[in-house]
Design a protein around this motif. Sequence first.
Motif, PDB file in Angstrom:
ATOM      1  N   GLY A 260      67.343   0.354 -21.487  1.00  0.00           N
ATOM      2  CA  GLY A 260      66.840  -0.442 -22.606  1.00  0.00           C
ATOM      3  C   GLY A 260      66.932   0.348 -23.888  1.00  0.00           C
ATOM      4  N   SER A 261      66.309  -0.170 -24.926  1.00  0.00           N
ATOM      5  CA  SER A 261      66.322   0.515 -26.212  1.00  0.00           C
ATOM      6  C   SER A 261      64.927   0.497 -26.817  1.00  0.00           C
ATOM      7  CB  SER A 261      67.329  -0.146 -27.153  1.00  0.00           C
ATOM      8  OG  SER A 261      66.966  -1.494 -27.381  1.00  0.00           O
ATOM      9  N   ALA A 262      64.773   1.247 -27.882  1.00  0.00           N
ATOM     10  CA  ALA A 262      63.478   1.348 -28.546  1.00  0.00           C
ATOM     11  C   ALA A 262      63.695   1.282 -30.051  1.00  0.00           C
ATOM     12  CB  ALA A 262      62.786   2.647 -28.161  1.00  0.00           C
ATOM     13  N   ASN A 263      62.645   0.914 -30.778  1.00  0.00           N
ATOM     14  CA  ASN A 263      62.704   0.770 -32.225  1.00  0.00           C
ATOM     15  C   ASN A 263      61.792   1.775 -32.912  1.00  0.00           C
ATOM     16  OD1 ASN A 263      64.397  -1.624 -32.205  1.00  0.00           O
ATOM     17  ND2 ASN A 263      62.600  -2.686 -31.403  1.00  0.00           N
ATOM     18  N   LEU A 264      62.114   2.053 -34.160  1.00  0.00           N
ATOM     19  CA  LEU A 264      61.245   2.905 -34.962  1.00  0.00           C
ATOM     20  C   LEU A 264      59.838   2.328 -34.970  1.00  0.00           C
ATOM     21  CD1 LEU A 264      63.536   3.692 -38.027  1.00  0.00           C
ATOM     22  CD2 LEU A 264      63.126   5.085 -36.003  1.00  0.00           C
ATOM     23  N   GLY A 265      58.858   3.217 -34.902  1.00  0.00           N
ATOM     24  CA  GLY A 265      57.464   2.798 -34.918  1.00  0.00           C
ATOM     25  C   GLY A 265      56.860   2.563 -33.553  1.00  0.00           C
ATOM     26  N   GLN A 266      57.695   2.416 -32.525  1.00  0.00           N
ATOM     27  CA  GLN A 266      57.155   2.205 -31.186  1.00  0.00           C
ATOM     28  C   GLN A 266      56.622   3.517 -30.619  1.00  0.00           C
ATOM     29  OE1 GLN A 266      60.643   0.061 -29.336  1.00  0.00           O
ATOM     30  NE2 GLN A 266      58.982  -1.284 -28.644  1.00  0.00           N
ATOM     31  N   TRP A 267      55.688   3.394 -29.669  1.00  0.00           N
ATOM     32  CA  TRP A 267      55.147   4.553 -28.963  1.00  0.00           C
ATOM     33  C   TRP A 267      56.033   4.819 -27.761  1.00  0.00           C
ATOM     34  CZ3 TRP A 267      52.116   8.488 -29.787  1.00  0.00           C
ATOM     35  CH2 TRP A 267      51.673   9.253 -28.697  1.00  0.00           C
ATOM     36  N   LEU A 268      56.644   6.009 -27.714  1.00  0.00           N
ATOM     37  CA  LEU A 268      57.475   6.407 -26.593  1.00  0.00           C
ATOM     38  C   LEU A 268      56.647   7.301 -25.687  1.00  0.00           C
ATOM     39  CD1 LEU A 268      60.610   6.300 -25.729  1.00  0.00           C
ATOM     40  CD2 LEU A 268      60.552   8.706 -26.377  1.00  0.00           C
TER      41      LEU A 268
ATOM     42  N   CYS B 253      60.917  22.104  -6.994  1.00  0.00           N
ATOM     43  CA  CYS B 253      60.018  20.977  -7.240  1.00  0.00           C
ATOM     44  C   CYS B 253      60.866  19.778  -7.644  1.00  0.00           C
ATOM     45  CB  CYS B 253      59.033  21.328  -8.361  1.00  0.00           C
ATOM     46  SG  CYS B 253      57.840  20.028  -8.722  1.00  0.00           S
ATOM     47  N   PHE B 254      60.530  18.610  -7.121  1.00  0.00           N
ATOM     48  CA  PHE B 254      61.226  17.367  -7.449  1.00  0.00           C
ATOM     49  C   PHE B 254      60.267  16.457  -8.216  1.00  0.00           C
ATOM     50  CE2 PHE B 254      63.106  18.979  -3.557  1.00  0.00           C
ATOM     51  CZ  PHE B 254      64.466  18.894  -3.815  1.00  0.00           C
ATOM     52  N   ALA B 255      60.758  15.846  -9.297  1.00  0.00           N
ATOM     53  CA  ALA B 255      59.927  14.945 -10.094  1.00  0.00           C
ATOM     54  C   ALA B 255      60.759  13.761 -10.577  1.00  0.00           C
ATOM     55  CB  ALA B 255      59.328  15.688 -11.286  1.00  0.00           C
ATOM     56  N   GLN B 256      60.057  12.706 -10.949  1.00  0.00           N
ATOM     57  CA  GLN B 256      60.710  11.536 -11.536  1.00  0.00           C
ATOM     58  C   GLN B 256      59.842  11.019 -12.670  1.00  0.00           C
ATOM     59  OE1 GLN B 256      61.113   8.787  -8.288  1.00  0.00           O
ATOM     60  NE2 GLN B 256      58.983   8.142  -8.353  1.00  0.00           N
ATOM     61  N   SER B 257      60.460  10.236 -13.552  1.00  0.00           N
ATOM     62  CA  SER B 257      59.693   9.703 -14.674  1.00  0.00           C
ATOM     63  C   SER B 257      60.237   8.356 -15.110  1.00  0.00           C
ATOM     64  CB  SER B 257      59.709  10.677 -15.854  1.00  0.00           C
ATOM     65  OG  SER B 257      61.015  10.864 -16.336  1.00  0.00           O
ATOM     66  N   LEU B 258      59.346   7.589 -15.716  1.00  0.00           N
ATOM     67  CA  LEU B 258      59.715   6.368 -16.419  1.00  0.00           C
ATOM     68  C   LEU B 258      59.465   6.623 -17.892  1.00  0.00           C
ATOM     69  CD1 LEU B 258      58.201   3.548 -14.178  1.00  0.00           C
ATOM     70  CD2 LEU B 258      60.603   4.245 -14.359  1.00  0.00           C
ATOM     71  N   ILE B 259      60.438   6.278 -18.715  1.00  0.00           N
ATOM     72  CA  ILE B 259      60.312   6.432 -20.150  1.00  0.00           C
ATOM     73  C   ILE B 259      60.102   5.042 -20.720  1.00  0.00           C
ATOM     74  CG2 ILE B 259      61.437   7.218 -22.254  1.00  0.00           C
ATOM     75  CD1 ILE B 259      62.528   8.573 -18.865  1.00  0.00           C
ATOM     76  N   LYS B 260      58.984   4.870 -21.435  1.00  0.00           N
ATOM     77  CA  LYS B 260      58.592   3.551 -21.917  1.00  0.00           C
ATOM     78  C   LYS B 260      58.426   3.535 -23.427  1.00  0.00           C
ATOM     79  CE  LYS B 260      56.016   2.503 -17.687  1.00  0.00           C
ATOM     80  NZ  LYS B 260      54.690   2.111 -17.155  1.00  0.00           N
ATOM     81  N   ALA B 261      58.834   2.431 -24.032  1.00  0.00           N
ATOM     82  CA  ALA B 261      58.594   2.182 -25.449  1.00  0.00           C
ATOM     83  C   ALA B 261      57.609   1.018 -25.520  1.00  0.00           C
ATOM     84  CB  ALA B 261      59.889   1.829 -26.175  1.00  0.00           C
ATOM     85  N   ASP B 262      56.410   1.286 -26.025  1.00  0.00           N
ATOM     86  CA  ASP B 262      55.342   0.280 -26.034  1.00  0.00           C
ATOM     87  C   ASP B 262      55.198  -0.383 -24.667  1.00  0.00           C
ATOM     88  OD1 ASP B 262      54.716   0.849 -28.649  1.00  0.00           O
ATOM     89  OD2 ASP B 262      55.734  -0.909 -29.482  1.00  0.00           O
ATOM     90  N   ASP B 263      55.146   0.438 -23.617  1.00  0.00           N
ATOM     91  CA  ASP B 263      54.927   0.023 -22.228  1.00  0.00           C
ATOM     92  C   ASP B 263      56.087  -0.739 -21.584  1.00  0.00           C
ATOM     93  OD1 ASP B 263      52.421   1.235 -21.843  1.00  0.00           O
ATOM     94  OD2 ASP B 263      51.436  -0.410 -22.907  1.00  0.00           O
ATOM     95  N   VAL B 264      57.248  -0.785 -22.223  1.00  0.00           N
ATOM     96  CA  VAL B 264      58.439  -1.410 -21.637  1.00  0.00           C
ATOM     97  C   VAL B 264      59.390  -0.292 -21.228  1.00  0.00           C
ATOM     98  CG1 VAL B 264      60.430  -2.907 -22.058  1.00  0.00           C
ATOM     99  CG2 VAL B 264      58.187  -3.496 -23.023  1.00  0.00           C
ATOM    100  N   VAL B 265      59.832  -0.294 -19.977  1.00  0.00           N
ATOM    101  CA  VAL B 265      60.720   0.756 -19.477  1.00  0.00           C
ATOM    102  C   VAL B 265      62.068   0.683 -20.188  1.00  0.00           C
ATOM    103  CG1 VAL B 265      61.938   1.663 -17.454  1.00  0.00           C
ATOM    104  CG2 VAL B 265      59.589   0.821 -17.216  1.00  0.00           C
ATOM    105  N   ILE B 266      62.487   1.826 -20.767  1.00  0.00           N
ATOM    106  CA  ILE B 266      63.799   1.901 -21.410  1.00  0.00           C
ATOM    107  C   ILE B 266      64.708   2.918 -20.718  1.00  0.00           C
ATOM    108  CG2 ILE B 266      62.963   1.090 -23.638  1.00  0.00           C
ATOM    109  CD1 ILE B 266      63.245   4.093 -24.563  1.00  0.00           C
ATOM    110  N   ALA B 267      64.132   3.756 -19.855  1.00  0.00           N
ATOM    111  CA  ALA B 267      64.930   4.732 -19.106  1.00  0.00           C
ATOM    112  C   ALA B 267      64.123   5.234 -17.922  1.00  0.00           C
ATOM    113  CB  ALA B 267      65.329   5.904 -20.003  1.00  0.00           C
ATOM    114  N   ARG B 268      64.838   5.797 -16.989  1.00  0.00           N
ATOM    115  CA  ARG B 268      64.194   6.496 -15.880  1.00  0.00           C
ATOM    116  C   ARG B 268      64.942   7.804 -15.697  1.00  0.00           C
ATOM    117  NH1 ARG B 268      66.316   3.667 -10.258  1.00  0.00           N
ATOM    118  NH2 ARG B 268      68.496   4.053 -10.706  1.00  0.00           N
TER     119      ARG B 268
END
Length: 138
Positions: A89-97, A111-126
């Motif tokens: 997905g994508s994100a806009n200026l002003g959003q909380w990442l 160590c193994f880890a994973q993450s979800l990257i969210k812009a205003d609680d919408v997933v834009i990357a993993r």
Amino acid sequence: MTEPVPAGFEPHFRKSPFTDPWEPLYSKRTAKAVTMGLRLAKPHTNARGLIHGGLIAALADNAMGYSCAQATGWTTSFVTISLAVDYVGSANLGQWLAVECEVIKTGSTICFAQSLIKADDVVIARANGTFRVVPKKE
């Protein structure tokens, strides 16, 4: 007017010359993970004005490494062995990442880890990462 920082986030506890240009950075700790966040601004964009994928990858790498450290009580350091990021997905200026992490497995050397990257609680990357345990320097 600057938008507020979400509840639970505080100024990030660790500074780095690499991330200094992206300040202010924020983080939120739980018993087993560190979530990093920031308010998206122009310094976070590429030449086309889009949020740069390198920013997302670097923050995911940092947050997952810190999460491995948090999950192991900060007794060792970690360096990245591998990092994979899927941009969905994508994100806009002003959003909380926010980079929300989960440590999958810790061991004596990896160590193994994973993450979800969210812009205003919408997933834009993993992302997922593998980190090598490195003894702390005295």
